[in-house]
Design a protein around this motif. Structure first.
Motif, mmCIF file in Angstrom:
data_model
loop_
_atom_site.group_PDB
_atom_site.id
_atom_site.type_symbol
_atom_site.label_atom_id
_atom_site.label_comp_id
_atom_site.label_asym_id
_atom_site.label_seq_id
_atom_site.Cartn_x
_atom_site.Cartn_y
_atom_site.Cartn_z
ATOM 1 N N ILE A 55 2.708 -2.455 -7.012
ATOM 2 C CA ILE A 55 1.424 -2.072 -6.427
ATOM 3 C C ILE A 55 0.899 -0.962 -7.180
ATOM 4 O O ILE A 55 1.640 0.283 -7.052
ATOM 5 C CB ILE A 55 1.608 -1.665 -4.950
ATOM 6 C CG1 ILE A 55 2.165 -2.885 -4.137
ATOM 7 C CG2 ILE A 55 0.157 -1.387 -4.071
ATOM 8 C CD1 ILE A 55 2.629 -2.414 -2.675
ATOM 9 N N ASP A 56 -0.042 -1.072 -7.795
ATOM 10 C CA ASP A 56 -0.742 0.111 -8.590
ATOM 11 C C ASP A 56 -1.075 0.999 -7.867
ATOM 12 O O ASP A 56 -0.862 2.259 -8.118
ATOM 13 C CB ASP A 56 -1.960 -0.552 -9.725
ATOM 14 C CG ASP A 56 -1.118 -1.582 -10.629
ATOM 15 O OD1 ASP A 56 0.109 -1.234 -10.884
ATOM 16 O OD2 ASP A 56 -1.932 -2.520 -11.040
ATOM 17 N N THR A 57 -2.163 0.996 -6.890
ATOM 18 C CA THR A 57 -2.496 1.955 -6.125
ATOM 19 C C THR A 57 -1.596 3.131 -5.511
ATOM 20 O O THR A 57 -1.649 4.194 -5.501
ATOM 21 C CB THR A 57 -3.578 1.530 -4.948
ATOM 22 O OG1 THR A 57 -2.975 0.739 -4.201
ATOM 23 C CG2 THR A 57 -4.773 0.762 -5.808
ATOM 24 N N ALA A 58 -0.518 2.382 -5.075
ATOM 25 C CA ALA A 58 0.655 3.333 -4.461
ATOM 26 C C ALA A 58 1.771 3.529 -5.267
ATOM 27 O O ALA A 58 2.686 4.263 -4.925
ATOM 28 C CB ALA A 58 1.276 2.402 -3.401
ATOM 29 N N ASP A 59 1.488 3.071 -6.753
ATOM 30 C CA ASP A 59 2.769 3.605 -7.768
ATOM 31 C C ASP A 59 3.922 3.177 -7.192
ATOM 32 O O ASP A 59 4.801 4.138 -7.228
ATOM 33 C CB ASP A 59 2.592 5.016 -8.012
ATOM 34 C CG ASP A 59 3.261 5.461 -9.043
ATOM 35 O OD1 ASP A 59 3.393 4.272 -10.010
ATOM 36 O OD2 ASP A 59 3.730 6.815 -9.382
ATOM 37 N N ILE A 68 5.214 -0.171 3.030
ATOM 38 C CA ILE A 68 3.753 -0.264 2.671
ATOM 39 C C ILE A 68 2.917 -0.953 3.783
ATOM 40 O O ILE A 68 3.326 -2.114 4.145
ATOM 41 C CB ILE A 68 3.440 -1.138 1.533
ATOM 42 C CG1 ILE A 68 4.348 -0.378 0.271
ATOM 43 C CG2 ILE A 68 2.065 -1.042 0.746
ATOM 44 C CD1 ILE A 68 4.293 0.914 0.014
ATOM 45 N N PRO A 69 1.856 -0.408 4.289
ATOM 46 C CA PRO A 69 1.131 -1.109 5.278
ATOM 47 C C PRO A 69 0.739 -2.575 4.865
ATOM 48 O O PRO A 69 0.283 -2.877 3.700
ATOM 49 C CB PRO A 69 -0.039 -0.142 5.818
ATOM 50 C CG PRO A 69 0.255 1.292 5.112
ATOM 51 C CD PRO A 69 1.365 0.772 4.000
ATOM 52 N N ASN A 70 0.680 -3.337 5.855
ATOM 53 C CA ASN A 70 0.609 -4.861 5.649
ATOM 54 C C ASN A 70 -0.938 -4.984 4.949
ATOM 55 O O ASN A 70 -1.150 -5.836 4.069
ATOM 56 C CB ASN A 70 0.655 -5.779 6.827
ATOM 57 C CG ASN A 70 2.051 -6.135 7.261
ATOM 58 O OD1 ASN A 70 3.071 -5.781 6.233
ATOM 59 N ND2 ASN A 70 2.579 -6.064 8.382
ATOM 60 N N GLU A 71 -1.797 -4.029 5.607
ATOM 61 C CA GLU A 71 -3.352 -4.259 4.912
ATOM 62 C C GLU A 71 -3.258 -3.936 3.459
ATOM 63 O O GLU A 71 -4.320 -4.611 2.905
ATOM 64 C CB GLU A 71 -4.044 -3.359 5.936
ATOM 65 C CG GLU A 71 -5.633 -3.537 5.685
ATOM 66 C CD GLU A 71 -6.333 -2.717 6.714
ATOM 67 O OE1 GLU A 71 -7.407 -2.559 6.718
ATOM 68 O OE2 GLU A 71 -5.763 -1.558 7.387
ATOM 69 N N THR A 72 -2.502 -3.027 2.991
ATOM 70 C CA THR A 72 -2.629 -2.772 1.742
ATOM 71 C C THR A 72 -2.392 -4.025 0.778
ATOM 72 O O THR A 72 -2.948 -3.937 -0.095
ATOM 73 C CB THR A 72 -1.787 -1.556 1.544
ATOM 74 O OG1 THR A 72 -1.912 -0.571 2.314
ATOM 75 C CG2 THR A 72 -1.972 -1.071 -0.081
ATOM 76 N N LEU A 73 -1.403 -4.630 1.271
ATOM 77 C CA LEU A 73 -0.944 -5.769 0.586
ATOM 78 C C LEU A 73 -1.975 -6.746 0.385
ATOM 79 O O LEU A 73 -2.225 -7.807 -0.458
ATOM 80 C CB LEU A 73 0.352 -6.423 0.880
ATOM 81 C CG LEU A 73 1.498 -5.674 0.847
ATOM 82 C CD1 LEU A 73 2.638 -6.457 1.349
ATOM 83 C CD2 LEU A 73 1.614 -4.993 -0.768
ATOM 84 N N MET A 74 -2.954 -6.837 1.520
ATOM 85 C CA MET A 74 -4.177 -7.884 1.680
ATOM 86 C C MET A 74 -5.302 -7.419 1.020
ATOM 87 O O MET A 74 -6.346 -8.374 0.425
ATOM 88 C CB MET A 74 -4.664 -7.898 3.063
ATOM 89 C CG MET A 74 -3.466 -8.567 3.946
ATOM 90 S SD MET A 74 -2.981 -10.373 3.390
ATOM 91 C CE MET A 74 -4.624 -11.113 3.891
ATOM 92 N N THR A 75 -5.672 -5.974 0.764
ATOM 93 C CA THR A 75 -6.661 -5.638 0.009
ATOM 94 C C THR A 75 -6.589 -5.068 -1.120
ATOM 95 O O THR A 75 -7.674 -4.906 -2.004
ATOM 96 C CB THR A 75 -7.318 -4.568 1.146
ATOM 97 O OG1 THR A 75 -6.527 -3.403 1.085
ATOM 98 C CG2 THR A 75 -7.750 -4.988 2.528
ATOM 99 N N GLU A 76 -5.458 -4.482 -1.623
ATOM 100 C CA GLU A 76 -5.286 -3.818 -3.013
ATOM 101 C C GLU A 76 -4.778 -4.998 -3.894
ATOM 102 O O GLU A 76 -4.137 -6.073 -3.626
ATOM 103 C CB GLU A 76 -4.416 -2.862 -2.853
ATOM 104 C CG GLU A 76 -4.744 -1.657 -2.111
ATOM 105 C CD GLU A 76 -6.127 -1.245 -2.878
ATOM 106 O OE1 GLU A 76 -6.362 -1.043 -3.598
ATOM 107 O OE2 GLU A 76 -6.793 -0.639 -1.533
ATOM 108 N N ARG A 77 -4.694 -4.668 -5.188
ATOM 109 C CA ARG A 77 -4.104 -5.698 -6.309
ATOM 110 C C ARG A 77 -2.769 -5.402 -6.070
ATOM 111 O O ARG A 77 -2.269 -4.313 -6.340
ATOM 112 C CB ARG A 77 -4.879 -5.072 -7.686
ATOM 113 C CG ARG A 77 -4.281 -5.988 -8.751
ATOM 114 C CD ARG A 77 -4.895 -5.608 -10.220
ATOM 115 N NE ARG A 77 -4.296 -5.860 -11.274
ATOM 116 C CZ ARG A 77 -3.435 -5.746 -11.986
ATOM 117 N NH1 ARG A 77 -2.955 -4.760 -11.523
ATOM 118 N NH2 ARG A 77 -3.011 -6.652 -13.110
#
Length: 442
Positions: free
Chosen positions: A285-289, A314-323
């Motif tokens: 996850i690039d945004t979360a490093d 990592i919040p599940n929503e992050t995996l749905m909206t981020e690369r």
């Protein structure tokens, strides 16, 4: 001695009067002895048949949940509990058949109570694995059994029903509270047993992958929780019509306050259903490093274990909206790139052959697709070659493969006298760089 004998006789008469039994001198010892023998024989028979019941339970468990974990349900204790439950049923039938004298009925009442308590202990211990909970359940169920079989204890229920508390227009007695507590405990126990059985069955299904089993398990737990809550509401006697109005208002408020929670929950359901991210995958996850292995997909967050031994939620929503990069989504193979620059004029064929040989020498590098080396850049100070190869276990780390391959390349270059490129350095004349003196003013 006479006083002691008289006192003992008075106690015996008081106990007999309380239990509704005639004097001991009027006891019919033949039926009493028959009741004792039948009770003992039935209790022993319950212990004898438990091995056959255990074999039967093992066969059923293997059919329902093949490949199950044998530690999840203690079939031995369950078989013992079933054996004593059958003994209690048999004793109840024998006690109900025919007209038994009072003392014989009293023996059956005590025997049935003890057998039911033993059955409850082993059934609860086999299903939950907790001896403390099993002991408490055995005591409660035995007390309920003797109170139901022995009508003289109804006076205690009447006394408890007389102790009440008025809440508005509703009278709540101590007996109501005890009945609700007992019912709630039964509901909770049934929920735990059903949840454990469902979890065992789902996890043993080898036709489902990890994410499908996780999704089925979570949906089953949600369904069981909803059913248990509604049964508890009905048991408490709460008006569901008024509750529906209140729950509608509460739902609107919670909808705004728990928007992120609901969003993460729904994202978790989607992740489990489409299997885009599942336990065992290696993600980046690039945004979360964050880069590591997915260990759990929960209803709120995904647990990622990095190579440093840290667990990131990592919040599940992050995996749905981020690369998100998932190295194991369609295939487990990952291609690595390694660049190295050599001096101009080197034997480039030799350089590339040495780089490919260094990659092939590593045990984690795949033979197919074959490793390849290409010229990717040319500068005035050197020529850059890039080595490309594949591995199938990225969860074991990438840096260790790169480091070992670089070491082999450098050793091979030193052996064949291949020079690395040097950074370009611009040389200038110090005198030319010195500023000129200012001209004197006229």
């Amino acid at each position: 001695m006479a006083t002691t004998s008289g006192g003992s006789g008075a106690v015996a008469r008081w106990v007999g009067d309380f239990l509704g039994l005639p004097p001991l001198q009027e006891a019919e010892f033949v039926p009493l002895g028959a009741a004792v023998v039948v009770s003992a024989a039935t209790f022993i028979a319950g212990w004898v048949v438990w091995r056959s019941l255990r074999t039967w339970l093992e066969v059923i468990a293997d059919r329902v949940a093949p490949g199950r974990d044998t530690d999840q349900l203690d079939t031995g204790r369950l078989a013992k509990g079933l054996g004593q439950a059958l003994a209690a049923v048999l004793l109840s039938v024998v006690a109900a058949v025919g007209a038994w004298p009072p003392y014989a009925e009293f023996v059956f009442d005590i025997a049935i109570t003890l057998v039911v308590g033993v059955a409850a202990y082993y059934l609860v211990a086999g299903a939950f694995g907790s001896r403390t909970v099993a002991r408490a359940a055995a005591v409660v169920i035995a007390a309920v059994t003797i109170s139901r079989r022995y009508d003289r204890l109804d006076a205690l229920e009447e006394s408890l029903d007389g102790i009440s508390l008025t809440l508005g227009s509703v009278d709540v007695s101590l007996l109501d509270l005890l009945n609700f507590g007992a019912g709630a405990l039964v509901l909770y126990a049934a929920f735990r047993v059903l949840a454990r059985v469902a979890r065992t069955v789902i996890r043993s299904r080898t036709t489902l992958d990890v994410s499908q089993r996780e999704l089925a398990e979570k949906l089953t737990m949600i369904l069981l929780s909803i059913v248990t809550i509604f049964l508890a509401i009905d048991l408490a006697g709460i008006n569901t019509a008024a509750l529906s109005i209140f729950s509608g208002t509460l739902g609107v408020g919670l909808g705004f306050g728990l928007q992120k929670v609901v969003s993460n929950f729904m994202a978790g359901i989607v992740l489990l259903s489409d299997r885009s991210v599942k336990p065992g995958d290696t993600i980046v996850i690039d945004t979360a490093d964050v880069a590591g292995e997915v260990t759990k997909v929960g209803t709120r967050a995904v647990s990622v274990l990095t190579r440093d031994g840290k667990v990131h939620l990592i919040p599940n929503e992050t995996l749905m909206t981020e690369r998100v990069e998932n190295w194991g989504y369609e295939q487990q193979r990952v291609r690595l790139r390694m660049a190295i620059s050599v001096a101009i004029g080197s034997d480039y064929d030799l350089v590339q052959r040495l780089m490919v040989d260094a990659a092939n020498a590593h045990e984690r590098v795949l033979a197919q697709p074959v490793p390849r080396a290409r010229i990717t850049a040319v500068a005035d100070n050197g020529v850059t070659h890039e080595l490309r190869f594949w591995i199938s276990d990225p969860e074991q780390g990438l840096g260790n493969v790169r480091s070992a391959t670089y070491r082999r390349i450098l050793d091979a270059f030193a052996e064949h006298e291949v020079l690395l490129s040097n950074p370009s350095v611009e040389l200038t004349d110090p005198a030319a760089a010195r500023p000129e003196p200012l001209a004197p003013h006229d």
